[in-house]
Design an enzyme around this catalytic site. Structure first.
Site, PDB file in Angstrom:
ATOM      1  N   ALA A  13     -11.585 -25.925 -11.118  1.00 11.63           N
ATOM      2  CA  ALA A  13     -11.106 -26.086 -12.498  1.00 11.63           C
ATOM      3  C   ALA A  13     -11.985 -25.373 -13.517  1.00 11.63           C
ATOM      4  O   ALA A  13     -11.661 -25.323 -14.698  1.00 11.63           O
ATOM      5  CB  ALA A  13     -11.007 -27.571 -12.843  1.00 11.63           C
ATOM      6  N   GLY A  14     -13.111 -24.806 -13.029  1.00 11.56           N
ATOM      7  CA  GLY A  14     -14.056 -24.173 -13.962  1.00 11.56           C
ATOM      8  C   GLY A  14     -13.451 -22.953 -14.640  1.00 11.56           C
ATOM      9  O   GLY A  14     -12.503 -22.350 -14.135  1.00 11.56           O
ATOM     10  N   ARG A  18     -17.815 -15.990 -16.881  1.00 14.78           N
ATOM     11  CA  ARG A  18     -18.597 -14.752 -16.664  1.00 14.78           C
ATOM     12  C   ARG A  18     -17.804 -13.646 -15.981  1.00 14.78           C
ATOM     13  O   ARG A  18     -18.250 -12.509 -15.921  1.00 14.78           O
ATOM     14  CB  ARG A  18     -19.875 -15.080 -15.874  1.00 14.78           C
ATOM     15  CG  ARG A  18     -20.970 -15.661 -16.751  1.00 14.78           C
ATOM     16  CD  ARG A  18     -22.136 -16.146 -15.931  1.00 14.78           C
ATOM     17  NE  ARG A  18     -21.814 -17.393 -15.230  1.00 14.78           N
ATOM     18  CZ  ARG A  18     -22.555 -17.914 -14.268  1.00 14.78           C
ATOM     19  NH1 ARG A  18     -23.639 -17.293 -13.864  1.00 14.78           N
ATOM     20  NH2 ARG A  18     -22.211 -19.052 -13.695  1.00 14.78           N
ATOM     21  N   THR A  80     -18.724 -31.560 -12.321  1.00 16.74           N
ATOM     22  CA  THR A  80     -18.230 -31.536 -10.937  1.00 16.74           C
ATOM     23  C   THR A  80     -17.862 -32.931 -10.432  1.00 16.74           C
ATOM     24  O   THR A  80     -16.913 -33.078  -9.654  1.00 16.74           O
ATOM     25  CB  THR A  80     -19.278 -30.907  -9.997  1.00 16.74           C
ATOM     26  OG1 THR A  80     -20.557 -31.494 -10.258  1.00 16.74           O
ATOM     27  CG2 THR A  80     -19.389 -29.401 -10.211  1.00 16.74           C
ATOM     28  N   ASP A 104     -15.220 -21.147  -5.704  1.00 23.12           N
ATOM     29  CA  ASP A 104     -15.836 -19.826  -5.905  1.00 23.12           C
ATOM     30  C   ASP A 104     -16.894 -19.529  -4.843  1.00 23.12           C
ATOM     31  O   ASP A 104     -17.754 -18.679  -5.024  1.00 23.12           O
ATOM     32  CB  ASP A 104     -16.438 -19.723  -7.320  1.00 23.12           C
ATOM     33  CG  ASP A 104     -17.561 -20.711  -7.561  1.00 23.12           C
ATOM     34  OD1 ASP A 104     -17.863 -21.525  -6.679  1.00 23.12           O
ATOM     35  OD2 ASP A 104     -18.151 -20.665  -8.670  1.00 23.12           O
ATOM     36  N   ASN A 172     -29.101 -26.529  -3.557  1.00 18.99           N
ATOM     37  CA  ASN A 172     -27.782 -27.121  -3.292  1.00 18.99           C
ATOM     38  C   ASN A 172     -26.719 -26.032  -3.306  1.00 18.99           C
ATOM     39  O   ASN A 172     -26.532 -25.356  -4.313  1.00 18.99           O
ATOM     40  CB  ASN A 172     -27.494 -28.164  -4.387  1.00 18.99           C
ATOM     41  CG  ASN A 172     -26.102 -28.756  -4.265  1.00 18.99           C
ATOM     42  OD1 ASN A 172     -25.536 -28.798  -3.171  1.00 18.99           O
ATOM     43  ND2 ASN A 172     -25.567 -29.217  -5.386  1.00 18.99           N
ATOM     44  N   LYS A 336       7.612   6.301   2.680  1.00 15.83           N
ATOM     45  CA  LYS A 336       7.923   4.961   2.169  1.00 15.83           C
ATOM     46  C   LYS A 336       9.215   4.469   2.782  1.00 15.83           C
ATOM     47  O   LYS A 336      10.186   5.222   2.832  1.00 15.83           O
ATOM     48  CB  LYS A 336       8.063   5.017   0.649  1.00 15.83           C
ATOM     49  CG  LYS A 336       8.320   3.675   0.030  1.00 15.83           C
ATOM     50  CD  LYS A 336       9.258   3.741  -1.157  1.00 15.83           C
ATOM     51  CE  LYS A 336      10.704   3.904  -0.717  1.00 15.83           C
ATOM     52  NZ  LYS A 336      11.688   3.691  -1.774  1.00 15.83           N
ATOM     53  N   ASN A 362      11.596  17.664  13.767  1.00 20.08           N
ATOM     54  CA  ASN A 362      10.471  18.346  13.123  1.00 20.08           C
ATOM     55  C   ASN A 362      10.825  18.573  11.660  1.00 20.08           C
ATOM     56  O   ASN A 362      11.845  19.183  11.363  1.00 20.08           O
ATOM     57  CB  ASN A 362      10.209  19.679  13.830  1.00 20.08           C
ATOM     58  CG  ASN A 362       8.889  20.276  13.365  1.00 20.08           C
ATOM     59  OD1 ASN A 362       8.600  20.284  12.174  1.00 20.08           O
ATOM     60  ND2 ASN A 362       8.092  20.785  14.293  1.00 20.08           N
ATOM     61  N   SER A 390      11.302  24.530   6.134  1.00 23.18           N
ATOM     62  CA  SER A 390      10.384  24.249   5.029  1.00 23.18           C
ATOM     63  C   SER A 390      11.113  24.240   3.692  1.00 23.18           C
ATOM     64  O   SER A 390      12.102  24.949   3.508  1.00 23.18           O
ATOM     65  CB  SER A 390       9.298  25.325   4.977  1.00 23.18           C
ATOM     66  OG  SER A 390       8.547  25.254   6.162  1.00 23.18           O
TER      67      SER A 390
HETATM   68  C1  UD1 Z   1     -23.243 -26.555  -9.116  1.00 18.15           C
HETATM   69  C2  UD1 Z   1     -24.151 -27.705  -8.689  1.00 18.15           C
HETATM   70  C3  UD1 Z   1     -25.525 -27.147  -8.322  1.00 18.15           C
HETATM   71  C4  UD1 Z   1     -25.395 -26.129  -7.222  1.00 18.15           C
HETATM   72  C5  UD1 Z   1     -24.401 -25.037  -7.616  1.00 18.15           C
HETATM   73  C6  UD1 Z   1     -24.092 -24.173  -6.394  1.00 18.15           C
HETATM   74  C7  UD1 Z   1     -23.484 -29.719  -9.874  1.00 18.15           C
HETATM   75  C8  UD1 Z   1     -23.769 -30.621 -11.022  1.00 18.15           C
HETATM   76  N1  UD1 Z   1     -24.267 -28.664  -9.766  1.00 18.15           N
HETATM   77  O1  UD1 Z   1     -23.794 -26.004 -10.296  1.00 18.15           O
HETATM   78  O2  UD1 Z   1     -26.372 -28.193  -7.896  1.00 18.15           O
HETATM   79  O3  UD1 Z   1     -26.647 -25.560  -6.934  1.00 18.15           O
HETATM   80  O4  UD1 Z   1     -23.152 -25.597  -8.080  1.00 18.15           O
HETATM   81  O5  UD1 Z   1     -23.263 -23.094  -6.741  1.00 18.15           O
HETATM   82  O6  UD1 Z   1     -22.570 -29.990  -9.108  1.00 18.15           O
HETATM   83  N2  UD1 Z   1     -15.815 -27.426 -11.645  1.00 18.15           N
HETATM   84  C9  UD1 Z   1     -14.677 -28.115 -11.940  1.00 18.15           C
HETATM   85  N3  UD1 Z   1     -14.657 -28.917 -13.025  1.00 18.15           N
HETATM   86  C10 UD1 Z   1     -15.747 -29.071 -13.847  1.00 18.15           C
HETATM   87  C11 UD1 Z   1     -16.915 -28.354 -13.545  1.00 18.15           C
HETATM   88  C12 UD1 Z   1     -16.921 -27.529 -12.432  1.00 18.15           C
HETATM   89  O7  UD1 Z   1     -13.666 -28.003 -11.218  1.00 18.15           O
HETATM   90  O8  UD1 Z   1     -15.654 -29.840 -14.812  1.00 18.15           O
HETATM   91  C13 UD1 Z   1     -15.822 -26.554 -10.458  1.00 18.15           C
HETATM   92  C14 UD1 Z   1     -15.948 -25.093 -10.794  1.00 18.15           C
HETATM   93  O9  UD1 Z   1     -14.674 -24.476 -10.877  1.00 18.15           O
HETATM   94  C15 UD1 Z   1     -16.729 -24.544  -9.613  1.00 18.15           C
HETATM   95  C16 UD1 Z   1     -17.555 -25.716  -9.151  1.00 18.15           C
HETATM   96  O10 UD1 Z   1     -16.958 -26.877  -9.687  1.00 18.15           O
HETATM   97  O11 UD1 Z   1     -15.879 -24.164  -8.546  1.00 18.15           O
HETATM   98  C17 UD1 Z   1     -19.020 -25.614  -9.584  1.00 18.15           C
HETATM   99  O12 UD1 Z   1     -19.101 -25.647 -10.986  1.00 18.15           O
HETATM  100  P1  UD1 Z   1     -20.201 -24.820 -11.769  1.00 18.15           P
HETATM  101  O13 UD1 Z   1     -20.055 -25.146 -13.204  1.00 18.15           O
HETATM  102  O14 UD1 Z   1     -20.148 -23.415 -11.348  1.00 18.15           O
HETATM  103  O15 UD1 Z   1     -21.528 -25.532 -11.228  1.00 18.15           O
HETATM  104  P2  UD1 Z   1     -22.992 -24.935 -11.228  1.00 18.15           P
HETATM  105  O16 UD1 Z   1     -23.574 -25.088 -12.575  1.00 18.15           O
HETATM  106  O17 UD1 Z   1     -23.001 -23.607 -10.609  1.00 18.15           O
HETATM  107 CA    CA Z   2     -21.312 -21.929  -9.936  1.00 19.00          CA
END
Ligand code: UD1
Ligand code: CA
Length: 455
Positions: A13-14, A18, A80, A104, A172, A336, A362, A390
């Site tokens: 959901a992030g 970037r 998360t 991701d 992690n 094609k 040919n 040709s």
């Molecule tokens: C997270 C971990 C961190 C770890 C890192 C590895 C936590 C608090 N931190 O940090 O310890 O080292 O990943 O890559 O878990 N997402 C949602 N909803 C939200 C927030 C995030 O679905 O509200 C999803 C994002 O789409 C992504 C994943 O969770 O796929 C990780 O979120 P991200 O914000 O990238 O976490 P990091 O700060 O990288």
């Molecule tokens: Ca991340």
């Protein structure tokens, strides 16, 4: 070992800010398919009882790509831990192991995930198993706080870590296997009293410990745990995937003269004793049979090439091109939606679209199937053993019979029977000595002009 069921939750959901893209991050392709699909098919091999994806509110496109797996919407991105809560209904009644992965992190292997699940199912049965790794640059990753070398005490985000914790090299990856009967109880107890003001999934470890339960970690390779956050990361992930696909092609018996210049798709199928010269791109949907020779600088998409065929250099094979056994497709040829049957040759500077070329025919240099009138595509049929001279234009729909010959330069507008000759020629004049006389006259005129300029 007890066999417990597994459910998988993929967090996606992030924002992916970037990436600087209109496309949701997890839909950016790796080897020709969205990165989340790589992860989804790895997870499928674990045969989980449920596999759900948490998406953001405006991510219908992600839901379509992961279907028929269900999606849950996290309406606000509060961290998360909060994201996993969005999957509560989808996991209702499930009390096996919940495996949580990030959308991701597309390069995870099933073997690594299985090691985590095996530890969850061991006699020790830790309530939470975390996949850790030791990246060359621990950067902003959360750190694993471990006692006695193996007991996981907590995960601290870098921004919340003490200077001493910041020095920990064990990080992690984000992947966790958690006792599903307790997961949502812990999630309900999460607090957002931290630097980012988010509900961290990682705090589940400290909650499990405070309930007197043990937590553990396994270590995975950094190459699998790369998180794709930027287009640079995407390029690194692409290189890793390509290297795997190249190794796979070579292991199944293909010679890649310069592996690094050959680009595969996730679904490319390559036979034995195939030779691939440098700079070849296999876009999705390509099947190559045994003993095929592919010369340099070819591009293929949605194509099948049967055994013993030769292709290139500089051939472009587009969707629906089907190259039969022993056929030859040469330089600057585009094909094609066309079947080129056994042993037929299309060797130079030609466009073949919406056609069938019979066995052993040919097709001469510069032949064009004129298949499109601006509205509709029309079919061209070339019989077995036909010879197309040709620079022939074949105005479709048209049929050239078996064994027919088309004289060079002909524009073919109606069907040609088997074994007939079709020829359209404007007779031309030949004027003896004309060229020499012309040159002499021009030279004299030029000399006269130069003399008049000087005077
Ligand atoms: C997270 C971990 C961190 C770890 C890192 C590895 C936590 C608090 N931190 O940090 O310890 O080292 O990943 O890559 O878990 N997402 C949602 N909803 C939200 C927030 C995030 O679905 O509200 C999803 C994002 O789409 C992504 C994943 O969770 O796929 C990780 O979120 P991200 O914000 O990238 O976490 P990091 O700060 O990288
Ligand atoms: Ca991340």
């Amino acid at each position: 070992m007890t066999i417990r069921k597994t459910a998988v939750v993929v967090l996606a959901a992030g924002h992916g800010t970037r990436m600087n893209s209109r496309l949701p991050k997890v839909l950016h392709p790796l080897a020709g398919r969205p990165m989340i699909c790589h992860l989804m098919s790895t997870l499928e091999t674990l045969e989980p009882e449920r596999q759900v994806v948490v998406i953001g509110p405006e991510m219908q496109a992600v839901a379509e790509v992961v279907a028929p797996h269900p999606t849950c919407v996290q309406s606000e991105r509060l961290g998360t831990g909060h994201a996993v809560v969005a999957a509560r209904d989808a996991l209702a009644g499930f009390d096996g192991d919940v495996l949580i992965v990030f959308g991701d992190t597309p390069l995870l292997s099933a073997a690594t995930l299985s090691r985590m699940l095996d530890l969850r199912r061991s006699v020790a049965a830790p309530a939470v198993v975390v996949l850790g790794f030791r990246p060359v640059d621990p950067g902003g990753y959360g750190r694993l706080v471990v006692s006695n070398g193996e007991a996981l005490e907590a995960i601290v985000e870098l921004v919340d870590a003490t200077p001493e914790q910041q020095g920990i090299g064990l990080c992690n990856s984000g992947v966790m296997a958690i006792d599903g009967s307790r997961l949502f109880g812990w999630l309900d107890r999460l607090s957002n009293a931290n630097t980012k003001g988010e509900y961290y999934l990682t705090d589940v470890v400290a909650l499990a410990r405070s309930d007197g339960l043990s937590c553990a970690f396994v270590e995975g390779p950094e190459t699998e745990l790369l998180g794709v956050n930027s287009r640079e990361d995407l390029a690194v992930a692409e290189r890793l995937v390509q290297n795997q696909l190249r190794a796979q092609a070579m292991a199944t018996g293909a010679t890649l003269i310069d592996p690094h210049s050959v680009h595969f798709s996730y679904d490319t199928v390559i036979g034995r004793d195939v030779v691939i010269e440098p700079y070849v791109v296999f876009a999705p949907g390509v099947r190559i049979g045994d003993d095929v020779y592919i010369r340099g600088f070819c591009h293929m998409l949605g194509v099948s090439i049967e055994s013993g065929a030769e292709v290139g250099p500089f051939a472009r094979l587009r969707p629906g091109a089907s190259i039969g056994p022993g056929a030859h497709i040469g330089n600057f040829v585009e094909i094609k939606n066309a079947r080129v049957e056994r042993g037929a040759k299309v060797n130079h500077l030609t466009y073949i679209g919406d056609a069938r070329i019979g066995a052993g025919a040919n097709v001469g240099a510069g032949t064009i199937t004129c298949n499109y009138d601006g509205f509709f595509k029309q079919h061209t049929e070339i019989g077995a053993g036909a010879f197309i001279g040709s620079n022939t234009s074949l105005i479709a729909p048209v049929r050239i019979g078996d064994g027919a010959i088309i004289g060079a330069g002909t524009v073919v507008t109606c069907d040609v029977p088997d074994d007939a000759l079709a020829l359209a020629r404007v007779p031309h004049a030949v004027k003896p000595t004309w060229a020499r006389t012309f040159r002499e006259r021009r030279r004299a005129e030029k000399a006269a002009k130069q003399t008049s300029k000087k005077s």
